[in-house]
Design a protein around this motif. Structure first.
Motif, mmCIF file in Angstrom:
data_model
loop_
_atom_site.group_PDB
_atom_site.id
_atom_site.type_symbol
_atom_site.label_atom_id
_atom_site.label_comp_id
_atom_site.label_asym_id
_atom_site.label_seq_id
_atom_site.Cartn_x
_atom_site.Cartn_y
_atom_site.Cartn_z
ATOM 1 N N ASP A 21 -20.809 7.679 28.561
ATOM 2 C CA ASP A 21 -21.638 8.896 28.509
ATOM 3 C C ASP A 21 -23.032 8.669 29.084
ATOM 4 O OD1 ASP A 21 -19.592 10.317 27.437
ATOM 5 O OD2 ASP A 21 -20.182 9.968 25.338
ATOM 6 N N ASP A 22 -23.541 7.430 28.932
ATOM 7 C CA ASP A 22 -24.914 7.197 29.392
ATOM 8 C C ASP A 22 -24.969 6.661 30.825
ATOM 9 O OD1 ASP A 22 -23.818 4.778 28.925
ATOM 10 O OD2 ASP A 22 -25.326 4.063 27.493
ATOM 11 N N TYR A 23 -23.824 6.632 31.500
ATOM 12 C CA TYR A 23 -23.819 6.148 32.888
ATOM 13 C C TYR A 23 -24.557 7.160 33.757
ATOM 14 C CZ TYR A 23 -22.009 3.337 36.750
ATOM 15 O OH TYR A 23 -21.893 2.503 37.835
ATOM 16 N N LYS A 24 -25.484 6.657 34.569
ATOM 17 C CA LYS A 24 -26.345 7.558 35.329
ATOM 18 C C LYS A 24 -25.573 8.183 36.503
ATOM 19 C CE LYS A 24 -30.987 7.800 37.116
ATOM 20 N NZ LYS A 24 -30.728 7.876 38.549
ATOM 21 N N VAL A 25 -25.532 9.501 36.495
ATOM 22 C CA VAL A 25 -24.859 10.191 37.598
ATOM 23 C C VAL A 25 -25.784 11.273 38.139
ATOM 24 C CG1 VAL A 25 -22.543 9.858 36.630
ATOM 25 C CG2 VAL A 25 -23.810 11.936 36.093
ATOM 26 N N SER A 26 -25.596 11.629 39.391
ATOM 27 C CA SER A 26 -26.359 12.774 39.886
ATOM 28 C C SER A 26 -25.368 13.890 40.212
ATOM 29 C CB SER A 26 -27.175 12.389 41.115
ATOM 30 O OG SER A 26 -26.312 12.021 42.156
ATOM 31 N N LEU A 27 -25.676 15.057 39.663
ATOM 32 C CA LEU A 27 -24.761 16.170 39.841
ATOM 33 C C LEU A 27 -25.194 16.995 41.043
ATOM 34 C CD1 LEU A 27 -24.411 17.273 36.110
ATOM 35 C CD2 LEU A 27 -23.027 15.643 37.380
ATOM 36 N N ASP A 28 -24.699 16.627 42.209
ATOM 37 C CA ASP A 28 -25.062 17.436 43.367
ATOM 38 C C ASP A 28 -23.824 17.889 44.136
ATOM 39 O OD1 ASP A 28 -26.513 14.499 44.966
ATOM 40 O OD2 ASP A 28 -24.448 14.981 44.422
ATOM 41 N N ALA A 94 -20.127 10.758 46.310
ATOM 42 C CA ALA A 94 -20.640 9.674 47.162
ATOM 43 C C ALA A 94 -21.591 8.727 46.423
ATOM 44 C CB ALA A 94 -21.316 10.264 48.395
ATOM 45 N N SER A 95 -22.549 9.289 45.655
ATOM 46 C CA SER A 95 -23.539 8.396 45.055
ATOM 47 C C SER A 95 -22.956 7.631 43.865
ATOM 48 C CB SER A 95 -24.801 9.166 44.653
ATOM 49 O OG SER A 95 -24.513 10.026 43.585
ATOM 50 N N ILE A 96 -22.060 8.284 43.102
ATOM 51 C CA ILE A 96 -21.436 7.569 41.981
ATOM 52 C C ILE A 96 -20.529 6.451 42.519
ATOM 53 C CG2 ILE A 96 -19.459 9.175 41.720
ATOM 54 C CD1 ILE A 96 -21.229 7.557 38.813
ATOM 55 N N ALA A 97 -19.892 6.701 43.646
ATOM 56 C CA ALA A 97 -19.034 5.673 44.244
ATOM 57 C C ALA A 97 -19.848 4.447 44.608
ATOM 58 C CB ALA A 97 -18.339 6.243 45.484
ATOM 59 N N GLU A 98 -21.034 4.679 45.197
ATOM 60 C CA GLU A 98 -21.894 3.553 45.578
ATOM 61 C C GLU A 98 -22.300 2.742 44.354
ATOM 62 O OE1 GLU A 98 -22.436 2.532 48.511
ATOM 63 O OE2 GLU A 98 -21.707 4.274 49.668
ATOM 64 N N SER A 99 -22.697 3.430 43.266
ATOM 65 C CA SER A 99 -23.160 2.639 42.110
ATOM 66 C C SER A 99 -22.000 1.924 41.416
ATOM 67 C CB SER A 99 -23.995 3.482 41.133
ATOM 68 O OG SER A 99 -23.358 4.676 40.837
ATOM 69 N N ILE A 105 -17.194 -2.274 39.645
ATOM 70 C CA ILE A 105 -16.088 -1.580 38.980
ATOM 71 C C ILE A 105 -15.065 -1.207 40.063
ATOM 72 C CG2 ILE A 105 -15.456 0.446 37.577
ATOM 73 C CD1 ILE A 105 -17.487 -1.197 36.106
ATOM 74 N N LEU A 106 -15.566 -0.781 41.202
ATOM 75 C CA LEU A 106 -14.707 -0.440 42.338
ATOM 76 C C LEU A 106 -14.872 -1.473 43.440
ATOM 77 C CD1 LEU A 106 -15.250 3.440 42.699
ATOM 78 C CD2 LEU A 106 -13.556 2.221 41.317
ATOM 79 N N THR A 107 -13.826 -1.598 44.253
ATOM 80 C CA THR A 107 -13.922 -2.543 45.360
ATOM 81 C C THR A 107 -14.412 -1.858 46.639
ATOM 82 O OG1 THR A 107 -11.615 -2.114 45.889
ATOM 83 C CG2 THR A 107 -12.066 -4.033 44.524
ATOM 84 N N ARG A 108 -14.317 -0.536 46.688
ATOM 85 C CA ARG A 108 -14.748 0.197 47.882
ATOM 86 C C ARG A 108 -15.116 1.625 47.484
ATOM 87 N NH1 ARG A 108 -9.536 -0.217 51.479
ATOM 88 N NH2 ARG A 108 -10.421 1.571 52.574
ATOM 89 N N PRO A 109 -16.065 2.222 48.190
ATOM 90 C CA PRO A 109 -16.513 3.560 47.788
ATOM 91 C C PRO A 109 -15.709 4.702 48.411
ATOM 92 C CG PRO A 109 -17.933 2.709 49.514
ATOM 93 C CD PRO A 109 -16.892 1.651 49.261
ATOM 94 N N ASP A 110 -14.973 4.418 49.468
ATOM 95 C CA ASP A 110 -14.423 5.517 50.269
ATOM 96 C C ASP A 110 -13.201 6.201 49.661
ATOM 97 O OD1 ASP A 110 -13.228 3.029 50.722
ATOM 98 O OD2 ASP A 110 -12.319 3.724 52.576
ATOM 99 N N TYR A 140 -15.830 11.859 34.565
ATOM 100 C CA TYR A 140 -14.747 11.084 35.176
ATOM 101 C C TYR A 140 -14.951 10.965 36.683
ATOM 102 C CZ TYR A 140 -12.428 12.248 30.797
ATOM 103 O OH TYR A 140 -12.120 12.394 29.480
ATOM 104 N N VAL A 141 -14.614 9.808 37.194
ATOM 105 C CA VAL A 141 -14.575 9.664 38.653
ATOM 106 C C VAL A 141 -13.126 9.884 39.061
ATOM 107 C CG1 VAL A 141 -15.095 8.215 40.625
ATOM 108 C CG2 VAL A 141 -16.295 7.883 38.495
ATOM 109 N N ILE A 142 -12.919 10.686 40.087
ATOM 110 C CA ILE A 142 -11.576 10.947 40.589
ATOM 111 C C ILE A 142 -11.430 10.225 41.921
ATOM 112 C CG2 ILE A 142 -9.917 12.750 41.215
ATOM 113 C CD1 ILE A 142 -10.995 13.078 38.387
#
Lengths: 158, 318
Positions: A21-28, A94-99, A105-110, A140-142
Motif C-alpha cells: 500500500d505504501d509503494y510510491k506510484v504516480s497516477l498519470d 511506465a514509471s512504476i515499471a522503472e521503479s 522485482i522485475l527483470t525488464r520494464p517493457d 496492482y501492476v499488470i
C-alpha cells in the motif's frame, strides 16, 4: 484472492502483481474503459480479452430509495445501507515499471501494461477462456508475457 | 394486453420435462436433413406481411448462410439498380446489410425457451402468433437473410460435428459444412482461421519447423496437438532439462536443436479446465536473459513475464 505484497496472480498470458500500500506510484495518464470494460489485454485473433467490467450500477429513476418498497425490514437494511462505490482504474505503467526494475522485482520494464487501482471492494478480472480472478482493493501492476518464436521475441498471442 | 398471470415456480412435472425439451431443440439445431423450403418460404413471406412491408420480388433458395448473404445481396442489388452496379457497390452493400438475418436452426435455444413456456407451462399471449413464424423458420431451414427486394433461405448443413463436450470439432474435415461446400473448421470449439485451415485439411503438412514458426500461441498449441506432443519431442530429439509440478500440473523445460542451434522451450498448462476435463497444453519458446537460457521451468516462466525469479510466486492461475 488476497495476494500478499509482490505476489502474483496469472490469467493465461497476463499477470497481476500486488503492490504494498505504501509503494510510491504516480497516477498519470488514466487508460479509459471502452464500452463499459477496462481492457487489460486484447487477443490477436480471437477477439477475446482480459477485462474488468466497470459498468456503473443503474440508478432507479422512479424511486432512488427503491429498497424502501421491501416489506421485510432486514432487506430494507441490507439494500438501504450505503456502501462505498467499487471502482477500478488503470494508469500508464511506465514509471512504476522503472521503479520495480530498480528494486529488482522485475527483470525488464517493457512487459508492464499498466497500473491498476481497485477501490471500495473486490473486482473480477475476466476472460472468455479462463476462470475469473478476484482482486481485493489495492494497487496492482499488470503485465504480459513474451516468448521466443523462430528466434524472435514476441508477445504471447492467442 | 393479455391477462397476465405470474408463474412463481415450475411443478415437478414441468421440471421433469426441461431435459427432454432441451434435447428436442438441440436435435432441431443439429438437424442435417434437407430444408423444407416451402414451409420456410411461407413463413418468411408472412413476416413481410406482419410488418406491413411489400413482399420481396425474389425469394432465393440457397445452400449455405454464406450463399444466402452473397447471392441475396447480389439479387437485391440487381433489382434495386436494374443490374447497374459494380463489384465495389456490391461489397459496400454487403458490408452494411450482411447482418439482416435470422439464425433459424442456429438460434434454437431461444425457441426452446419460448415453446417450453407456451407448451408446457401454459403461457398464452397473442404475441405468440408472431413468434410462431420464427418457430416455423427455425424448424424448416438453416438460415434466412432478407432485404426489401429479396429474401434468401439457406438449406441446413450437411455436417455438424462436435466433441464430447459439445464443441464444434472434426479431426479431418470442416466441423460445420453445407451442401455447397462452405463451412468452418473448428478444433475443440476453436475456430480455425482461413489462413490455417490446412492444419486440419492437410494435416500431414505439419512439421516441427512450421510449428516453431507459428507466431500465434493458440494455433501453435493446436498444431502441436494435431502433430502430437510426443511426436514433436521425438522429432526434435528434445531433452528434458528440468521439470516440476505447479498447481498440480507438470511443467517441463525442453532443449532441442533448431537450424543447428540449441534452443529451449517450456511446456505449460492452462489453469482453467476444458469442458471435457482436460487442460490446454502450450509450448512457449524460452526467452534469454543476459545471453543465457533458463535452467528451470520456473525461471523460464518468470523471465517470460519479466519478473525476477526470486520474486516469482504464482498464488493463483486460471
Amino acid at each position: 484472492m488476497r495476494l500478499q505484497d509482490f505476489e502474483q496472480a496469472f490469467q493465461g498470458d497476463i499477470w497481476m502483481m500486488k503492490l504494498p500500500d505504501d509503494y510510491k506510484v504516480s497516477l498519470d495518464q488514466e487508460i479509459s474503459p471502452s464500452q463499459g470494460k477496462l481492457i487489460l489485454q486484447e487477443g490477436e485473433m480471437t477477439g477475446h480479452h482480459h477485462h474488468i467490467d466497470v459498468m456503473e450500477r443503474p440508478t432507479n429513476k422512479i424511486n432512488p430509495n427503491w429498497w424502501e418498497e421491501f416489506e421485510d425490514t432486514s432487506l430494507r437494511e441490507v439494500f438501504g445501507t450505503k456502501r462505498p462505490e467499487v471502482s477500478s482504474k488503470m494508469y500508464n505503467g511506465a514509471s512504476i515499471a522503472e521503479s520495480l526494475v530498480r528494486d529488482q522485482i522485475l527483470t525488464r520494464p517493457d512487459l508492464v501494461v499498466g497500473l491498476l487501482v481497485v477501490e471500495g471492494g473486490p473486482v473480477k478480472v475476466q476472460h472468455q477462456e479462463h476462470s475469473f480472478i478476484g482482486l481485493m482493493p489495492g494497487k496492482y501492476v499488470i503485465g504480459r508475457q513474451i516468448e521466443s518464436v523462430a528466434g524472435e521475441e514476441r508477445r504471447v498471442a492467442d | 394486453m393479455s391477462d397476465a398471470k405470474k408463474f412463481e415456480e415450475l411443478t415437478e412435472e414441468q421440471l421433469a420435462q426441461t431435459g427432454p425439451w432441451a434435447q428436442k431443440w438441440i436435435e432441431i439445431g443439429l438437424n442435417t436433413e434437407p430444408a423444407d423450403f416451402d414451409k420456410a418460404e411461407e413463413a418468411v413471406l408472412k413476416c413481410y406481411d406482419l410488418i406491413e412491408q411489400e413482399r420481396p420480388k425474389a425469394v432465393l433458395r440457397v445452400s449455405s448462410p454464406w450463399a444466402a448473404i452473397y447471392e441475396g445481396s447480389k439479387k437485391a442489388m440487381e433489382i434495386k439498380t436494374n443490374g447497374n452496379y459494380t463489384d465495389d457497390d456490391l461489397w459496400s452493400y454487403i458490408k452494411t446489410n450482411w447482418s439482416n438475418y435470422r439464425g433459424a436452426q442456429l438460434w434454437v435455444s431461444w425457441h426452446a425457451y419460448i415453446t417450453f413456456l407456451r407448451d408446457v407451462v401454459g403461457w398464452n399471449d397473442p404475441v405468440l402468433e408472431n413468434f410462431a413464424l420464427d418457430e416455423a423458420i427455425a424448424t424448416s431451414c438453416g438460415f434466412v437473410w432478407w432485404a426489401e427486394e429479396c429474401a434468401a433461405i439457406s438449406d441446413r448443413p450437411v455436417r455438424v460435428a462436435r466433441d464430447a463436450a459439445g464443441r464444434l470439432h472434426h479431426e479431418t474435415e470442416k466441423a460445420l459444412e453445407y451442401r455447397d461446400g462452405w463451412g468452418l473448421y473448428s478444433w475443440h470449439g476453436y475456430r480455425i482461421p482461413e489462413t490455417h485451415e490446412w492444419i486440419i485439411a492437410e494435416k500431414s503438412k505439419i512439421t516441427p519447423d512450421k510449428i516453431e514458426h507459428e507466431t500465434n500461441a493458440e494455433l501453435r498449441r493446436i498444431m502441436l496437438e494435431i502433430f502430437g506432443f510426443e511426436n514433436y519431442v521425438k522429432a526434435r530429439e528434445a531433452k528434458v532439462i528440468s521439470e516440476d509440478v505447479l498447481h498440480g500440473q507438470p511443467r517441463r523445460l525442453l532443449e532441442f536443436e533448431v537450424a543447428n542451434e540449441k534452443v529451449r522451450a517450456v511446456e505449460v498448462v492452462n489453469g482453467t479446465k476444458e469442458p471435457d476435463g482436460t487442460y490446454r497444453k502450450f509450448i512457449l519458446g524460452c526467452v534469454r536473459q543476459d545471453g543465457r537460457y533458463p535452467d528451470t521451468p520456473a525461471e523460464a516462466i518468470a523471465w517470460s513475464y519479466g519478473i525476477n525469479p526470486s520474486k516469482y510466486k504464482e498464488s493463483v492461475r486460471t
